[in-house]
Design a protein around this motif. Structure first.
Motif, short mmCIF file in Angstrom:
data_model
loop_
_atom_site.label_atom_id
_atom_site.label_comp_id
_atom_site.label_asym_id
_atom_site.label_seq_id
_atom_site.Cartn_x
_atom_site.Cartn_y
_atom_site.Cartn_z
N GLN A 356 -0.59 2.02 0.32
CA GLN A 356 -1.35 1.53 1.46
C GLN A 356 -2.75 1.08 1.04
OE1 GLN A 356 -0.38 1.29 4.87
NE2 GLN A 356 -2.33 0.20 5.09
N SER A 357 -3.34 1.76 0.07
CA SER A 357 -4.70 1.41 -0.37
C SER A 357 -4.74 0.01 -0.98
CB SER A 357 -5.21 2.44 -1.38
OG SER A 357 -4.35 2.51 -2.52
N ASP A 360 -4.76 -2.39 1.85
CA ASP A 360 -6.07 -2.39 2.51
C ASP A 360 -7.05 -3.30 1.78
OD1 ASP A 360 -5.11 -0.62 4.38
OD2 ASP A 360 -5.90 1.16 3.37
N TRP A 485 3.62 -7.48 5.95
CA TRP A 485 3.38 -6.10 5.52
C TRP A 485 4.14 -5.14 6.44
CZ3 TRP A 485 2.40 -2.88 1.90
CH2 TRP A 485 1.90 -1.61 2.14
N PRO A 487 4.38 -1.19 6.70
CA PRO A 487 3.85 0.07 6.16
C PRO A 487 4.88 1.19 6.22
CG PRO A 487 2.99 -0.31 8.36
CD PRO A 487 3.81 -1.53 8.02
N ASP A 488 4.65 2.22 5.39
CA ASP A 488 5.40 3.47 5.42
C ASP A 488 6.90 3.29 5.24
OD1 ASP A 488 3.04 4.81 5.79
OD2 ASP A 488 3.22 4.91 7.97
N LYS A 494 3.25 7.12 1.13
CA LYS A 494 2.38 6.08 1.70
C LYS A 494 2.58 4.74 0.96
CE LYS A 494 0.37 8.53 4.87
NZ LYS A 494 0.59 8.23 6.31
N GLY A 496 4.29 0.98 1.17
CA GLY A 496 4.80 -0.02 2.09
C GLY A 496 5.43 -1.20 1.36
#
Length: 537
Positions: A356-357, A360, A485, A487-488, A494, A496
């Protein structure tokens, strides 16, 4: 009448002057009219030759050849009757006459030229001037060549200008018609522009002049031939600054892309203006020092790792890391691999599973240029029943329709995004990536700057290009570069799923070509273009 009688009419105090000389006057080298030695220009109105420009101003170069990237021969020529900072364009060409004889073919080549000064154009169309005008003559005898200036996409992306301005500059820079900005003299540059009735060759002149007076602050003036004839001061009001043209931004970007030019034109780069202000971090020396800092941090880690392995020590897993920029470089490399001339330009989506980072950080790049985080174009909830992992997921989709923004998102210092890729065709019909050798600026000028006596034979140019935005005149809806995207996908880790969808097109000799898989069998020779044979008596 006796000579002595003439002398009696001369006053006594002038009797010892001697005979008359030409001291204090000089003959115009062009028309022969006698002028005073202090005159700045010939007093003959039809001549107007400039003798001198004052002690501080040196004469400008008479004629300079422009780099066009083709066989087109264009010259920037000084208009002698207007002063050193007034220049015009001249186009030279060669017309051929072919005569068939019993002994063979005779080809006669005649030099021709066209001057784009309005008065010269008018005189030529009316047949008033039988001989070539002075500007064409200067171009024919030209020995100087323009200096092309580099333009870095990273500087263009960071420039505080509207997206439309950046997009237009990028389109002009990527056209195969020579460099975007070329330097003619110390103050005058030639910039590519959209061809129009006023600028039919697709080039225009700009000038950047700084005047320093003893008591006042330095006065900076900019002028572009796309505007009305008036000087623009960099310390003028914001209303006037907002009217700066796109060619000004192109020059500013070229200045900031070179360390030497950035110092020379620093006053224009750093002036107080919301319309064209350049951040100090854009200057090349800052980028260089930043890259050195990055490399300085990485090298000790690599060296120590190699030393441990040589000594038989185990590798410390905690030291094995992948940075976001390293991962993003791998994404860009995947896009490069996909843009292959041998395929149809509609590849399957590229799929990546990332933390996830990482996303981001990618979303932060997507939002560069806007005050708030850019929201996705669409958000979709779906249930996955026929594939793992099972469950309900959300998908966020961004549509990027600006090629500059795509490049801004994916560029890294180690792996800049290549918007176009060049290929060569092998004898078996397959295609192979062609890497053009890196050429210095001087050799580029030599290649395009010399006068060719014979047409240049160019190899077949095969390229692929990213289809982003409107890439054809009749296109109604822009082609998007799509980022999805989910996610999860792995909720505990975490992790994606990132999907990238795009299309690319094919260029053949500078023209858009439809994809056709017409590779011949290995035993069938390739069809080559016919060669023209010319015999001479």
């Amino acid at each position: 009448m006796e000579p002595n009688s003439l002398r009696t009419k001369v006053p006594a105090f002038l009797s010892d002057l001697g005979k008359a000389t030409l001291r204090g006057i000089r003959k115009c080298p062009r028309c022969g009219t006698y002028n005073g030695t202090r005159g700045l220009s010939c007093k003959n109105k039809t001549c107007g030759t400039i003798f001198r420009y004052g002690a501080r101003k040196q004469p400008s170069v008479e004629a300079v050849k422009i780099i066009t990237g083709s066989d087109l021969q264009v010259y920037s020529v000084r208009q002698r009757d207007r002063g050193p900072d007034y220049r015009c364009f001249v186009e030279l060409g060669v017309s051929e006459t072919t005569i068939q004889t019993v002994d063979g073919t005779i080809i006669t080549q005649l030099s021709s030229g066209r001057c784009y000064v309005p008065s010269c154009l008018k005189a030529a169309t009316q047949g008033v001037v039988e001989n070539q005008c002075q500007h064409i003559k200067l171009a024919v005898n030209c020995q100087a060549e323009a200096t092309p200036l580099t333009l870095k996409s990273s500087v263009l992306n960071a420039m505080q200008a509207s997206p439309e301005t950046k997009q237009t500059i990028w389109q002009l820079a990527t056209e195969p018609t020579g460099p975007l900005v070329q330097r003619i003299t110390k103050n005058i540059l030639v910039v590519k522009c959209k061809a129009s009735q006023k600028h039919s060759l697709g080039y225009l002149h700009t000038s950047f002049v700084q005047k320093v007076s003893g008591k006042s602050l330095p006065e900076r003036r900019f002028f572009c031939s796309c505007q009305t004839l008036k000087s623009h001061k960099s310390n003028a009001s914001k209303d006037e600054t907002a009217q700066r043209c796109i060619h000004f931004f192109a020059c500013i970007c070229a200045f900031a892309s070179d360390e030497t030019l950035a110092q020379e034109f620093s006053d224009f780069l750093n002036f107080d203006s919301s319309g064209a202000q350049m951040n100090s971090s854009l200057l090349p020396q800052d980028a260089v020092s930043s890259n050195l800092r990055k490399s300085g941090l990485k090298k000790p880690v690599v060296a120590s790792s190699l030393k441990r392995q040589a000594c038989g020590q185990l590798l410390d897993e905690a030291q094995v890391t992948l940075s976001f920029q390293d991962w993003l470089a791998s994404v860009t490399e995947r896009i490069h691999q996909t843009m292959h001339y041998q395929f149809d330009g509609k590849p399957e989506p590229l799929v990546f599973h990332i933390p996830q980072s990482f996303f981001d950080a990618l979303q932060q790049r997507i939002s560069i240029g806007s005050a708030k985080k850019r929201l996705p174009n669409s958000t979709t909830a779906f249930v996955r029943k026929d594939a793992l992992p099972l469950g309900t997921f959300s998908k966020y989709t961004w549509h990027i329709t600006n090629i500059l923004q795509v490049k801004q998102i994916l560029d890294t210092p180690e792996m800049p995004l290549e918007i176009t890729r060049s290929f060569i065709q092998n004898r078996d019909g397959t295609y192979e990536l062609f890497k053009c050798p890196k050429v210095e600026v001087e050799s580029i000028a030599e290649t395009y700057g010399r006068i060719e006596k014979q047409p240049v034979l160019r190899p077949l140019e095969l390229k692929t290009f990213l289809k982003v935005g409107n890439t054809s005149p009749d296109q109604k809806e822009p082609t998007p570069f799509i980022i999805e995207w989910i996610p999860d996908i792995l909720p505990q880790s975490k992790i994606g799923e990132l999907r990238i969808k795009f299309e690319y097109g094919h260029h053949r000799n500078g023209h858009v070509a439809e994809y056709q898989d017409q590779r011949p069998p290995l035993d069938q020779p390739l069809e080559l273009a016919p060669l023209t044979t010319i015999t001479f008596p």
